[in-house]
Design an enzyme around this catalytic site. Structure first.
Site, PDB file in Angstrom:
ATOM      1  N   GLY A 309       0.841  -1.199   0.000  1.00 24.41           N
ATOM      2  CA  GLY A 309       0.000   0.000   0.000  1.00 24.41           C
ATOM      3  C   GLY A 309       0.873   1.244   0.000  1.00 24.41           C
ATOM      4  O   GLY A 309       1.983   1.233  -0.566  1.00 24.41           O
ATOM      5  N   SER A 310       0.413   2.283   0.683  1.00 22.85           N
ATOM      6  CA  SER A 310       1.043   3.598   0.554  1.00 22.85           C
ATOM      7  C   SER A 310       2.485   3.684   1.045  1.00 22.85           C
ATOM      8  O   SER A 310       3.191   4.630   0.695  1.00 22.85           O
ATOM      9  CB  SER A 310       0.212   4.645   1.284  1.00 22.85           C
ATOM     10  OG  SER A 310      -1.034   4.750   0.650  1.00 22.85           O
ATOM     11  N   THR A 311       2.940   2.728   1.868  1.00 22.31           N
ATOM     12  CA  THR A 311       4.349   2.788   2.276  1.00 22.31           C
ATOM     13  C   THR A 311       5.250   2.697   1.043  1.00 22.31           C
ATOM     14  O   THR A 311       6.368   3.195   1.041  1.00 22.31           O
ATOM     15  CB  THR A 311       4.734   1.639   3.240  1.00 22.31           C
ATOM     16  OG1 THR A 311       4.286   0.401   2.688  1.00 22.31           O
ATOM     17  CG2 THR A 311       4.109   1.829   4.608  1.00 22.31           C
TER      18      THR A 311
END
Ligand SMILES: [Zn+2]
Length: 716
Positions: A309-311
């Site tokens: 995801g956004s990491t």
């Protein structure tokens, strides 16, 4: 994340099989010595037999980086019987049963066997041994033995692993460094005659074992303790399935801590620590029980792959900065949504679009639309180059069993426009925690991808260093300049953005939050999430890179609210322990900023909330992509009434239920029973008319439906 890693299971099974083969080989050898060779020996002048009992070598110690003992060998004693020498088995059994706390019949059976020697009991205490010696039973011997002991119980169990009853390493560094830790067994040899009686003139020979050598890990016991404590707390707070925390020294690749909860006690690895679970496991069939063990021993940090995801935006941003396709001056425009190959991709805040976003703002707000554009400009070839460059899709070769390579596209050409877009914000790619942590270490150390180091030194039995393992640079991925820019970008994610809950006053922490839906059996699992937080501190001179993963939290699931506060609590302790002084003088930072009271926005729709917060000059974040105008706010952070500075970000927690969307299955031609089964499994409401095979359906196959959509199926 994937279900049990087959390959680590296979490996363990193989290890067990190999030790079984070794045991069988040993038996053959003994049979050969005792039976086959005896025919030849019998021909000799002296009719004598040689028999021997292995005296186990002491396994080496496993130390932390500061010399604290994490695994030791303690003295124990094992009792052997020489049946032929026992004159009164009945009486002996009776007396032994009291000292050894064993059944009389069991002892009788053993000491009357037609064997040269028979093991009576392994690992008796020193008291028991002393009493046995005092009694001086004929035909009963006590052999010095030793036993692996983990003084801290379940501490660092996924790193240490465990041994079997014969002191063979089965998992963790006990397994990977087994050959080194084991040493060489000694032998206790007795010369006996054909009826197994010891020959009086020959006595016995003892060949002392050679103790194993020791290893020093890169783990810091104190940091490991912080990680374990925080992981346990997060597991309880979030009612999560698993929590995993890994820390690395970015400059060397040293693993400083690797904790996962729930875990196991290597002193007793086949028993779960949870009493309730222990009870449940009691009546399981062997096959099922074995599966449970492998699950329990699976090290999340290296054996599980998940969508970051956004990491993963830190990877996209670093690649684009390095290739010069973006810069600190670049701006992107976010309309809330973006159409790619016919699919509408959304920003978390799509209802209240981010509008103009600098690269820094896009990172702070975790703007998907901006990142789709950053990814587009970077291009397939480049994103693939950096996916490979940062080591995704291949094992890091950390010194532990069961590592997975993750899942990446097979080539740059295989990345279509849509997958390039989603990959830019961390979807459609699967990584292991250790890979992501190594990558962020490279981002923060000036650009070098380091091989994760778990063992620093091997120490021989005289206490001298026999071998040192130096930090190893795998490759240079980024320039120092890109690395510095990234640290600055990550720093504002924590000071001003979605990672605000990791803040420790006075310190500069860099971070990035991530939330991703779990993939189980190749499909997105409804309502199952992984919240994560990737961090590095202090950003001026990074000493710790950390990844916190909360797997399947109940309730709040955003990385910003589940994982970031965990990192915050650990950093507070780390800064104190490592004596890192605060960098920011709080007083000098004071500016005149208006303070506002956080309004109560619970129960309101996201549309209303957007307006209310905007009027107060507050921002908000939800980190969740699938939001509709019906979305209701069920909770908020900070809570209503709390005073915050203007411009602060309010975390919104939304009601997941009404927005779980699925696609209408294909039902035509299916039997009624099958149709019912499919619709029931999807938890849908339906009305079925007629009998036989399904003839028509409304909605049509593939159409997006909501749980409350009424489905009508007509049968023949
Ligand atoms: Zn956006």
């Amino acid at each position: 994340m994937h279900t049990p890693s087959k390959s680590s299971k296979k490996r363990l099974k193989l290890a067990l099989l190999l030790s079984a083969i070794a045991a069988i080989a040993l038996i053959f050898r003994l049979v050969h010595l005792q039976i086959i060779s005896s025919n030849e020996l019998r021909k000799g002048a002296l009719e004598q037999w040689t028999k021997s009992i292995d005296i186990k070598s002491k396994r080496g110690v496993i130390y932390d980086r500061k010399g604290k003992k994490l695994a030791v060998s303690v003295n124990a004693f094992t009792v052997w019987a020489t049946p032929a020498e026992i004159e009164n088995p009945k009486e002996t059994s009776k007396e032994l049963s009291i000292i050894l706390d064993m059944e009389e019949e069991e002892i009788y059976e053993k000491i009357t066997k037609q064997e040269r020697v028979e093991k009576l009991k392994q690992w008796i205490t020193r008291d028991e041994a002393n009493e046995l010696r005092a009694q001086n039973f004929k035909g009963i011997s006590i052999v010095d033995d030793n036993k692996r002991y983990y003084p801290n119980g379940n501490f660092a169990s996924y790193i240490l692993g465990f041994t079997d009853i014969d002191n063979n390493g089965l998992d963790g560094v006990e397994k990977t460094y087994d050959e080194y830790l084991t040493g060489v067994s000694g032998k206790w040899i007795k010369m006996t005659d054909a009826s197994n009686r010891q020959l009086p003139y020959d006595g016995e020979q003892v060949h002392d074992p050679k103790d194993g050598r020791s290893i020093m890990l890169t783990i810091d016991e104190t940091l490991q303790y912080f990680a374990e404590k925080a992981a346990q707390q997060a597991l309880v707070d979030n009612k999560a399935k698993n929590v995993s925390i890994v820390m690395m020294d970015p400059s060397t690749g040293d693993i400083l801590a690797m904790a996962a909860k729930p875990d196991f006690d290597p002193n007793n690895p086949r028993e779960p620590l949870d009493p309730k679970q222990k009870e449940e496991w009691k009546n399981l069939p062997t096959e099922e029980l074995t599966d449970k063990w492998y699950d329990l021993w699976r090290n999340f940090a290296i054996s599980d792959v998940y969508e970051p995801g956004s990491t993963f935006k830190v990877i996209t941003a670093a690649a684009a900065l390095e290739e010069g396709t973006t810069s600190s001056d670049s701006h992107y425009y976010c309309n809330g949504t973006i159409k790619v190959q016919g699919e509408t991709l959304k920003c978390a805040n799509w209802y209240n679009p981010h509008k103009d976003q600098s690269l820094r703002e896009a990172m702070n707000n975790s703007c998907n639309v901006a990142f789709v554009n950053i990814g587009r400009e970077l291009g397939q070839e480049n994103i693939y180059k950096y996916i490979k460059g940062f080591g995704f899709g291949e094992k890091t070769n950390i010194d532990l069993l069961g590592e997975q390579p993750g899942i990446i596209p097979s080539s740059a050409d295989a990345i279509k426009e849509l997958s390039l877009a989603t990959m830019s914000y961390g979807h459609g790619i699967a990584v292991t925690p250790i890979q992501l942590l190594s990558a962020v270490s490279a981002i923060s150390n000036g650009g070098n991808l380091m091989k994760p180091r778990l063992v620093k030194e091997m120490i021989n039995d005289e206490g001298d260093i026999e071998k040192s393992f130096e930090p190893e640079v795998i490759r240079k991925v980024l320039s120092k300049e890109t690395s510095d820019t990234m640290l600055s970008l990550m720093e504002t994610v924590v000071s001003d953005g979605s990672g605000s809950r990791a803040q420790v006053p006075g310190y500069k922490i860099g971070g990035k939050t991530g939330t991703a839906q779990k993939i189980i059996d190749g499909r997105y699992a409804q309502g199952k999430y992984i919240g994560s937080f990737l961090a590095v501190a202090p950003t001026d001179e990074p000493r710790i890179a950390m990844l916190v993963i909360v797997d399947e939290p109940s309730g709040q699931f955003y990385g910003g609210s589940t994982a970031a506060p965990v990192a915050q609590s650990i950093f507070e302790e780390i800064f104190n322990y490592l004596e890192i002084a605060p960098e920011i003088d709080e007083d000098s930072e004071e500016e005149i900023i208006d303070i506002v009271k956080v309004p109560d926005i619970r129960g309101k729709s996201i549309g209303e909330v957007g307006k209310i917060l905007k009027d107060l000059d507050l921002q908000y974040t939800t980190e969740y992509i699938e939001i509709t105008d019906e979305t209701k706010i069920i909770d908020q952070f900070p809570q209503p009434g709390v005073e915050v500075q203007q411009g602060s970000i309010i975390d919104l927690y939304i009601d997941m239920q009404p927005i779980d969307k699925v696609n209408m299955p294909f039902l035509r031609g299916k039997e009624k029973a099958e149709v019912i089964k499919i619709l029931d499994e999807m938890n849908l409401q339906y009305s079925l008319n007629g009998q036989g095979k399904a003839q028509s359906q409304d909605p049509l196959p593939g159409q997006e439906i909501k749980p409350d959509t009424k489905i009508v199926v007509e049968f023949e």
